[in-house]
Design an enzyme around this catalytic site. Structure first.
Site, PDB file in Angstrom:
ATOM      1  N   HIS A   1      36.796  38.134  39.757  1.00 43.20           N
ATOM      2  CA  HIS A   1      36.083  38.634  38.580  1.00 43.20           C
ATOM      3  C   HIS A   1      36.077  40.162  38.496  1.00 43.20           C
ATOM      4  O   HIS A   1      35.604  40.729  37.531  1.00 43.20           O
ATOM      5  CB  HIS A   1      34.632  38.142  38.551  1.00 43.20           C
ATOM      6  CG  HIS A   1      33.751  38.868  39.527  1.00 43.20           C
ATOM      7  ND1 HIS A   1      33.723  38.580  40.854  1.00 43.20           N
ATOM      8  CD2 HIS A   1      32.896  39.905  39.358  1.00 43.20           C
ATOM      9  CE1 HIS A   1      32.882  39.378  41.463  1.00 43.20           C
ATOM     10  NE2 HIS A   1      32.357  40.207  40.590  1.00 43.20           N
TER      11      HIS A   1
HETATM   12  C1  UD1 Z   1      28.944  42.232  36.740  1.00 42.71           C
HETATM   13  C2  UD1 Z   1      28.849  43.493  37.580  1.00 42.71           C
HETATM   14  C3  UD1 Z   1      29.651  43.310  38.857  1.00 42.71           C
HETATM   15  C4  UD1 Z   1      29.218  42.055  39.593  1.00 42.71           C
HETATM   16  C5  UD1 Z   1      29.284  40.864  38.667  1.00 42.71           C
HETATM   17  C6  UD1 Z   1      28.726  39.652  39.353  1.00 42.71           C
HETATM   18  C7  UD1 Z   1      28.660  45.625  36.357  1.00 42.71           C
HETATM   19  C8  UD1 Z   1      29.394  46.815  35.857  1.00 42.71           C
HETATM   20  N1  UD1 Z   1      29.422  44.649  36.871  1.00 42.71           N
HETATM   21  O1  UD1 Z   1      30.304  42.077  36.373  1.00 42.71           O
HETATM   22  O2  UD1 Z   1      29.431  44.419  39.703  1.00 42.71           O
HETATM   23  O3  UD1 Z   1      30.076  41.858  40.687  1.00 42.71           O
HETATM   24  O4  UD1 Z   1      28.491  41.128  37.495  1.00 42.71           O
HETATM   25  O5  UD1 Z   1      29.196  38.483  38.782  1.00 42.71           O
HETATM   26  O6  UD1 Z   1      27.464  45.574  36.291  1.00 42.71           O
HETATM   27  N2  UD1 Z   1      29.721  36.981  30.226  1.00 42.71           N
HETATM   28  C9  UD1 Z   1      29.431  35.722  29.752  1.00 42.71           C
HETATM   29  N3  UD1 Z   1      28.234  35.178  30.101  1.00 42.71           N
HETATM   30  C10 UD1 Z   1      27.312  35.822  30.850  1.00 42.71           C
HETATM   31  C11 UD1 Z   1      27.617  37.110  31.315  1.00 42.71           C
HETATM   32  C12 UD1 Z   1      28.827  37.669  30.990  1.00 42.71           C
HETATM   33  O7  UD1 Z   1      30.233  35.086  29.056  1.00 42.71           O
HETATM   34  O8  UD1 Z   1      26.238  35.249  31.123  1.00 42.71           O
HETATM   35  C13 UD1 Z   1      31.049  37.564  29.887  1.00 42.71           C
HETATM   36  C14 UD1 Z   1      30.993  38.505  28.681  1.00 42.71           C
HETATM   37  O9  UD1 Z   1      32.182  38.352  27.960  1.00 42.71           O
HETATM   38  C15 UD1 Z   1      30.969  39.869  29.347  1.00 42.71           C
HETATM   39  C16 UD1 Z   1      31.809  39.643  30.612  1.00 42.71           C
HETATM   40  O10 UD1 Z   1      31.505  38.313  31.008  1.00 42.71           O
HETATM   41  O11 UD1 Z   1      31.501  40.873  28.537  1.00 42.71           O
HETATM   42  C17 UD1 Z   1      31.486  40.598  31.739  1.00 42.71           C
HETATM   43  O12 UD1 Z   1      30.080  40.570  32.033  1.00 42.71           O
HETATM   44  P1  UD1 Z   1      29.362  41.868  32.671  1.00 42.71           P
HETATM   45  O13 UD1 Z   1      27.987  41.525  33.033  1.00 42.71           O
HETATM   46  O14 UD1 Z   1      29.590  43.042  31.805  1.00 42.71           O
HETATM   47  O15 UD1 Z   1      30.221  42.169  33.949  1.00 42.71           O
HETATM   48  P2  UD1 Z   1      30.679  41.195  35.117  1.00 42.71           P
HETATM   49  O16 UD1 Z   1      32.164  41.155  35.118  1.00 42.71           O
HETATM   50  O17 UD1 Z   1      29.930  39.929  35.068  1.00 42.71           O
HETATM   51  N1  UDP Z   2      28.518  32.203  43.429  1.00 45.89           N
HETATM   52  C1  UDP Z   2      28.004  31.010  42.921  1.00 45.89           C
HETATM   53  N2  UDP Z   2      28.818  30.227  42.149  1.00 45.89           N
HETATM   54  C2  UDP Z   2      30.110  30.560  41.863  1.00 45.89           C
HETATM   55  C3  UDP Z   2      30.621  31.775  42.388  1.00 45.89           C
HETATM   56  C4  UDP Z   2      29.797  32.584  43.161  1.00 45.89           C
HETATM   57  O1  UDP Z   2      26.849  30.667  43.162  1.00 45.89           O
HETATM   58  O2  UDP Z   2      30.777  29.793  41.145  1.00 45.89           O
HETATM   59  C5  UDP Z   2      27.620  33.076  44.213  1.00 45.89           C
HETATM   60  C6  UDP Z   2      28.114  33.427  45.597  1.00 45.89           C
HETATM   61  O3  UDP Z   2      27.716  32.446  46.536  1.00 45.89           O
HETATM   62  C7  UDP Z   2      27.433  34.764  45.837  1.00 45.89           C
HETATM   63  C8  UDP Z   2      27.350  35.385  44.478  1.00 45.89           C
HETATM   64  O4  UDP Z   2      27.530  34.316  43.537  1.00 45.89           O
HETATM   65  O5  UDP Z   2      26.117  34.577  46.337  1.00 45.89           O
HETATM   66  C9  UDP Z   2      28.446  36.399  44.320  1.00 45.89           C
HETATM   67  O6  UDP Z   2      28.507  36.814  43.006  1.00 45.89           O
HETATM   68  P1  UDP Z   2      29.770  37.544  42.401  1.00 45.89           P
HETATM   69  O7  UDP Z   2      30.972  37.215  43.188  1.00 45.89           O
HETATM   70  O8  UDP Z   2      29.772  37.220  40.955  1.00 45.89           O
HETATM   71  O9  UDP Z   2      29.384  39.078  42.526  1.00 45.89           O
HETATM   72  P2  UDP Z   2      29.599  40.193  43.657  1.00 45.89           P
HETATM   73  O10 UDP Z   2      29.039  39.698  44.929  1.00 45.89           O
HETATM   74  O11 UDP Z   2      31.056  40.488  43.729  1.00 45.89           O
HETATM   75  O12 UDP Z   2      28.874  41.367  43.110  1.00 45.89           O
END
Ligand code: UD1
Ligand code: UDP
Length: 360
Positions: free
Chosen positions: A203
């Site tokens: 991601h």
């Molecule tokens: C965010 C964090 C990242 C973290 C990740 C955990 C920032 C800059 N990034 O990245 O550090 O590792 O969360 O998963 O804060 N979206 C949905 N549904 C949701 C949320 C998001 O469809 O509930 C989609 C939207 O199209 C959105 C995209 O995912 O634009 C990205 O979501 P966003 O929260 O901006 O960043 P993440 O990639 O999730």
């Molecule tokens: N996780 C989850 N379901 C999934 C993928 C990840 O519950 O399908 C959990 C995972 O166990 C961990 C957290 O989400 O606790 C990690 O989140 P993510 O990888 O989105 O973010 P990051 O740690 O890179 O910020």
């Protein structure tokens, strides 16, 4: 004491789970959910499964580009902090929700405590690196998962107090370990046999936004002779569709919706390997004895690489396949990131900081 904890994205619900439980035993916590993640599979499921209290505030900010998202979070968090007058604001990790709350707290009365302080990738192009460096500079109390992170802070002109607590994600894993390792529970994705599949998550913006990197990762994941299961983050699903890679991905790997925390750890514990660009998953793999292949060129969790349980392969297909295929025996595991009592140490550190010193 009265604490406003700010969460917003999936890993922050996991991190807040043990700390919130410990905080609420003796103190008053006001939980603020920014709404950065809002899908049931990225948010609601964690609150239900882990019995995290319903947030007192859900700001409903949702998705947007960095600046408008962070600005809207700041505006709304500021209103809550003014209304609640907490003694401390507690933030987790390195998302836009973390930075927004940090900037607000820095300009108001409460002290700011940062859980997972001191992590560094050394890569300023990474949004999380900007968020964590700035949050650390705003913080009065910097709570680190290990000595390396504390060392990064000591070298970095930080004004707050640094306390090594260990990793609250280890506390979280220990709290659900019996459910995860229950041999009678079927695996959450049908048709998989323990130790006969690989798990993957992708991601990170640097991988999803670059079609060449994303294609390289897909090719790498399929160079192995076992099924690969990929619970798909919405950012990655959007990117696969946008880059015209979705059908190619679906033909090669088993794409499933994101799963709940306990289900994810079950998949992780039973996988022969995990390939991931997640921060949290690199550590959880270590805690659950699953070798990790990290789809990045650098990591903040360097100790897992030094321990021989994690290998950095970037997005190169051959390196990914070879690492997934490799069955070399791994060295004995050292204890990294504390003893599973990081939530206790976090709350004690905040108590001490508030008792000791007025805000400067
Ligand atoms: C965010 C964090 C990242 C973290 C990740 C955990 C920032 C800059 N990034 O990245 O550090 O590792 O969360 O998963 O804060 N979206 C949905 N549904 C949701 C949320 C998001 O469809 O509930 C989609 C939207 O199209 C959105 C995209 O995912 O634009 C990205 O979501 P966003 O929260 O901006 O960043 P993440 O990639 O999730
Ligand atoms: N996780 C989850 N379901 C999934 C993928 C990840 O519950 O399908 C959990 C995972 O166990 C961990 C957290 O989400 O606790 C990690 O989140 P993510 O990888 O989105 O973010 P990051 O740690 O890179 O910020």
């Amino acid at each position: 004491m009265r604490i406003c904890s700010v969460v917003g994205a999936r890993p922050q619900f996991v991190k807040a789970f043990p700390v919130s439980r410990r905080l609420r035993a003796n103190h008053e916590e006001v939980l603020i959910h920014t709404g950065q993640h809002y899908d049931e599979s990225l948010s609601g499921v964690f609150f239900e499964e882990l019995d995290i209290p319903e947030p007192e505030y859900n700001l409903g900010v949702g998705s947007a580009d960095h600046a408008p998202q962070t600005a809207e979070m700041m505006r709304l968090i500021d209103e809550v902090i003014e209304a609640e007058s907490p003694d401390a604001v507690l933030v987790y990790g390195d998302t836009n929700s973390t930075l927004a709350a940090a900037l607000v707290a820095a300009k108001r009365e409460p002290i700011l405590a940062h859980v997972e302080a001191g992590l560094r990738s050394g890569k300023w192009s990474m949004p999380e690196e900007v968020n964590r460096v700035l949050t650390d500079h705003c913080s009065d109390l910097l709570l680190t998962p290990g000595e390396n992170a504390a060392e990064n802070l000591r070298d970095g002109g930080i004004r707050g107090d640094v306390v090594v607590t260990g990793d609250v994600m280890y506390d979280a894993v220990l709290a659900v370990r019996d459910r995860v390792l229950d041999g009678d529970a079927p695996l959450p994705v049908p048709g998989l046999r323990p130790d006969a599949y690989a798990l993957a998550t992708v991601h990170r913006a640097s991988n999803t936004d670059d079609p060449d990197r994303l294609a390289g990762i897909l090719d790498g994941l399929t160079g192995v002779d076992i099924p690969v299961v990929l619970p798909l983050h919405p950012r990655t699903e959007n990117a696969l569709r946008e880059h015209g890679l979705y059908d190619r991905a679906a033909a090669k790997v088993r794409l499933v919706d994101p799963v709940g925390y306990v289900e994810f750890l079950q998949l992780l514990a039973n996988a022969s390997k995990v390939a991931t660009d997640s921060g949290g998953v690199q550590k959880e793999a270590f805690y659950l004895d699953t070798p990790c292949v990290t789809l990045r060129d650098e990591t903040e969790w360097v100790e897992t690489v030094e321990a021989g349980w994690n290998v950095l392969v970037g997005s190169d297909p051959d390196r990914i396949s070879r690492a997934l295929f490799d069955r070399s025996e791994l060295p004995p595991k050292p204890e990294l990131y504390g003893g599973g009592n990081a939530a206790d140490l976090t709350v004690s550190a905040i108590e001490t900081r508030l008792a000791d010193a007025p805000d400067d």
